[in-house]
Design a protein around this motif. Structure first.
Motif, PDB file in Angstrom:
ATOM      1  N   GLU A  35       2.170  42.115   2.698  1.00  0.00           N
ATOM      2  CA  GLU A  35       2.535  43.521   2.611  1.00  0.00           C
ATOM      3  C   GLU A  35       2.792  44.109   3.998  1.00  0.00           C
ATOM      4  OE1 GLU A  35      -0.417  42.832  -0.823  1.00  0.00           O
ATOM      5  OE2 GLU A  35      -0.118  42.157   1.243  1.00  0.00           O
ATOM      6  N   VAL A  36       2.047  43.619   5.004  1.00  0.00           N
ATOM      7  CA  VAL A  36       2.245  44.088   6.373  1.00  0.00           C
ATOM      8  C   VAL A  36       3.527  43.512   6.951  1.00  0.00           C
ATOM      9  CG1 VAL A  36       1.267  44.151   8.697  1.00  0.00           C
ATOM     10  CG2 VAL A  36      -0.247  44.303   6.711  1.00  0.00           C
ATOM     11  N   ILE A  37       3.755  42.235   6.726  1.00  0.00           N
ATOM     12  CA  ILE A  37       4.952  41.579   7.248  1.00  0.00           C
ATOM     13  C   ILE A  37       6.217  42.232   6.710  1.00  0.00           C
ATOM     14  CG2 ILE A  37       6.255  39.407   7.285  1.00  0.00           C
ATOM     15  CD1 ILE A  37       3.623  37.924   7.316  1.00  0.00           C
ATOM     16  N   GLU A  38       6.170  42.647   5.456  1.00  0.00           N
ATOM     17  CA  GLU A  38       7.360  43.232   4.822  1.00  0.00           C
ATOM     18  C   GLU A  38       7.792  44.551   5.462  1.00  0.00           C
ATOM     19  OE1 GLU A  38       6.235  43.466   0.755  1.00  0.00           O
ATOM     20  OE2 GLU A  38       6.622  41.339   0.336  1.00  0.00           O
ATOM     21  N   VAL A  39       6.845  45.322   6.001  1.00  0.00           N
ATOM     22  CA  VAL A  39       7.200  46.616   6.599  1.00  0.00           C
ATOM     23  C   VAL A  39       7.225  46.571   8.122  1.00  0.00           C
ATOM     24  CG1 VAL A  39       6.281  47.883   4.631  1.00  0.00           C
ATOM     25  CG2 VAL A  39       4.799  47.442   6.597  1.00  0.00           C
ATOM     26  N   ASP A  40       6.713  45.506   8.700  1.00  0.00           N
ATOM     27  CA  ASP A  40       6.669  45.390  10.160  1.00  0.00           C
ATOM     28  C   ASP A  40       8.067  45.054  10.677  1.00  0.00           C
ATOM     29  OD1 ASP A  40       5.930  45.057  12.803  1.00  0.00           O
ATOM     30  OD2 ASP A  40       5.201  43.016  12.510  1.00  0.00           O
ATOM     31  N   GLU A  41       8.544  45.810  11.668  1.00  0.00           N
ATOM     32  CA  GLU A  41       9.893  45.573  12.193  1.00  0.00           C
ATOM     33  C   GLU A  41      10.031  44.207  12.844  1.00  0.00           C
ATOM     34  OE1 GLU A  41      10.983  47.759  15.875  1.00  0.00           O
ATOM     35  OE2 GLU A  41       9.056  48.785  15.595  1.00  0.00           O
ATOM     36  N   TYR A  42       8.915  43.607  13.251  1.00  0.00           N
ATOM     37  CA  TYR A  42       8.962  42.283  13.892  1.00  0.00           C
ATOM     38  C   TYR A  42       8.525  41.169  12.954  1.00  0.00           C
ATOM     39  CZ  TYR A  42       9.394  45.048  18.146  1.00  0.00           C
ATOM     40  OH  TYR A  42       9.807  45.932  19.110  1.00  0.00           O
ATOM     41  N   LYS A  43       8.230  41.520  11.697  1.00  0.00           N
ATOM     42  CA  LYS A  43       7.845  40.542  10.681  1.00  0.00           C
ATOM     43  C   LYS A  43       6.645  39.701  11.097  1.00  0.00           C
ATOM     44  CE  LYS A  43      11.194  42.006   8.197  1.00  0.00           C
ATOM     45  NZ  LYS A  43      10.869  42.961   7.108  1.00  0.00           N
ATOM     46  N   GLY A  44       5.711  40.353  11.767  1.00  0.00           N
ATOM     47  CA  GLY A  44       4.475  39.666  12.125  1.00  0.00           C
ATOM     48  C   GLY A  44       4.527  38.894  13.419  1.00  0.00           C
ATOM     49  N   ARG A  45       5.694  38.822  14.043  1.00  0.00           N
ATOM     50  CA  ARG A  45       5.824  38.145  15.341  1.00  0.00           C
ATOM     51  C   ARG A  45       6.278  39.166  16.376  1.00  0.00           C
ATOM     52  NH1 ARG A  45       8.716  32.214  14.400  1.00  0.00           N
ATOM     53  NH2 ARG A  45       7.037  31.287  13.149  1.00  0.00           N
ATOM     54  N   HIS A  46       5.351  39.610  17.198  1.00  0.00           N
ATOM     55  CA  HIS A  46       5.639  40.699  18.122  1.00  0.00           C
ATOM     56  C   HIS A  46       6.079  40.182  19.487  1.00  0.00           C
ATOM     57  CE1 HIS A  46       3.318  44.077  15.868  1.00  0.00           C
ATOM     58  NE2 HIS A  46       4.032  43.320  15.050  1.00  0.00           N
ATOM     59  N   PRO A  47       7.105  40.799  20.079  1.00  0.00           N
ATOM     60  CA  PRO A  47       7.620  40.338  21.374  1.00  0.00           C
ATOM     61  C   PRO A  47       6.642  40.639  22.510  1.00  0.00           C
ATOM     62  CG  PRO A  47       8.718  42.368  20.721  1.00  0.00           C
ATOM     63  CD  PRO A  47       7.875  41.954  19.552  1.00  0.00           C
ATOM     64  N   ILE A  48       6.606  39.742  23.484  1.00  0.00           N
ATOM     65  CA  ILE A  48       5.791  39.902  24.681  1.00  0.00           C
ATOM     66  C   ILE A  48       6.711  39.855  25.893  1.00  0.00           C
ATOM     67  CG2 ILE A  48       3.884  38.998  26.066  1.00  0.00           C
ATOM     68  CD1 ILE A  48       3.016  40.020  23.354  1.00  0.00           C
ATOM     69  N   HIS A  49       6.612  40.841  26.767  1.00  0.00           N
ATOM     70  CA  HIS A  49       7.452  40.914  27.966  1.00  0.00           C
ATOM     71  C   HIS A  49       6.612  40.809  29.231  1.00  0.00           C
ATOM     72  CE1 HIS A  49       9.841  43.001  24.848  1.00  0.00           C
ATOM     73  NE2 HIS A  49      10.899  42.604  25.526  1.00  0.00           N
ATOM     74  N   ILE A  50       7.233  40.319  30.276  1.00  0.00           N
ATOM     75  CA  ILE A  50       6.664  40.392  31.611  1.00  0.00           C
ATOM     76  C   ILE A  50       7.547  41.343  32.404  1.00  0.00           C
ATOM     77  CG2 ILE A  50       7.957  38.360  32.422  1.00  0.00           C
ATOM     78  CD1 ILE A  50       5.551  37.710  34.230  1.00  0.00           C
ATOM     79  N   PHE A  51       6.946  42.213  33.205  1.00  0.00           N
ATOM     80  CA  PHE A  51       7.762  43.178  33.932  1.00  0.00           C
ATOM     81  C   PHE A  51       7.174  43.432  35.318  1.00  0.00           C
ATOM     82  CE2 PHE A  51       5.016  45.046  30.791  1.00  0.00           C
ATOM     83  CZ  PHE A  51       4.381  46.118  31.402  1.00  0.00           C
TER      84      PHE A  51
END
Length: 327
Positions: free
Chosen positions: A279-295
């Motif tokens: 249910e969370v994956i269905e509404v999550d814009e990243y489908k449960g895989r969230h991006p990680i950045h270095i800055f």
């Protein structure tokens, strides 16, 4: 531009302009160059008069460059880089490198690279010092702009013009349960079943994240209240909460870390790691895989030691078992 105008572009004016571009602030640029703010403002005004452009406008994060300023910066940077190469060594001497780098990163992301990074630093740059800490309550860019941090690692959406970033990969979310939790013996749990019992979250900052709030709002409209019973940034508090039957929602790296730590710690019960409910994956814009950045700040972009450090972190994180690399 006439030859007389070219003569007005002495090296100090060019350095002043690039430093303002990098810092996004006349006062910070003045501090960095060791000159007064009025003197630097005077140099900026010379360039504004010469190119007949405001060059910078004031925004929330400081000064924002105009299109003309960005164009000038792209032309001036190679010139200053060539001049810098005349004075700087062309090869990075890691064995004799004596520097301190300050990194801001959450524990879940830190777990994916700290072991190989420490091994690499110990072997290749024995005199390098690291200062690693989590994120505070301030904006994630403030420490980089002020010079109190050299690198940041987290999920970000947009950066100011003087902050560079690179996508490292994507991290999965998971649920951590101990045998004290009523759902421990299930292999797949629904969101409704999960929320029928108490949950704990690690890292309070996640609840200020816009993506998290978007997902929470969508779930709330569907009738799910995902407010945790306990919020903490302490590993020990989180472990005790899991031991006593709360469910932890975290990144997969944190899930595996807790699983290992709690299984090895005396008097702690067995834990298991499960995927987050569909249910969370269905509404999550990243489908449960969230991006990680270095800055990092623009001022550090061409620094050889800084580049060596960030490229190693990117490589180690992408090689970790928890990171899904971008295609």
């Amino acid at each position: 531009m006439q030859l007389n105008d070219v003569l007005k572009l002495d090296i100090k004016v060019l350095v002043a302009f690039v430093t303002i571009m990098e810092e996004g602030s006349v006062s910070r640029a003045a501090d960095r160059l060791g000159v007064t703010q009025p003197a630097l403002s005077k140099s900026l005004q010379k360039l504004r008069d010469l190119f007949k452009d405001a060059l910078f406008t004031r925004q929330a994060y400081g000064l924002s460059p105009t299109a003309k300023a960005t164009e000038l910066n792209n032309q001036i940077q190679p010139i200053l880089s060539s001049l810098s190469e005349l004075m700087a060594p062309s090869v990075l001497d890691l064995k004799n490198l004596q520097r301190r780098f300050r990194i801001r990163v959450d524990e879940g992301d830190l777990e994916s690279f700290i072991d190989p990074l420490l091994a690499s630093v110990h072997k290749e740059a024995p005199d390098l010092r690291l200062s690693i800490s989590g994120w505070g309550e301030e904006s994630q860019f403030e420490d980089l702009m002020s010079g109190n941090a050299d690198l940041g690692i987290m999920r970000i959406n947009q950066t100011p013009g003087n902050i560079r970033s690179k996508l490292i990969g994507y991290m999965e979310a998971c649920i951590v349960l101990s045998e004290a939790h009523p759902l421990f013996h299930q292999d797949d749990i629904s969101l409704e079943a999960l929320l029928a019992h108490k949950t704990v979250t690690h890292h309070l900052r996640n609840h200020q994240d816009s993506s998290f709030q978007n997902t929470a709002n969508k779930l709330k409209k569907l009738g799910y209240d995902i407010e945790p019973a306990l919020e903490t940034d302490s590993l020990m508090v989180t472990m005790q909460a899991i031991k006593r039957g709360m469910a932890l929602v975290a990144s997969r790296s944190i899930g595996d870390l807790f699983s290992t730590m709690m299984c090895e710690k005396e008097n702690f019960c067995t834990v298991k790691v499960l995927p987050i409910p569909k249910e969370v994956i269905e509404v999550d814009e990243y489908k449960g895989r969230h991006p990680i950045h270095i800055f990092w700040h623009e001022r550090s972009n061409n620094d050889l030691a800084h580049r060596w450090l960030r490229e190693n972190i990117i490589r180690f994180m992408r090689e970790s078992p928890w990171m899904h690399t971008p295609e």
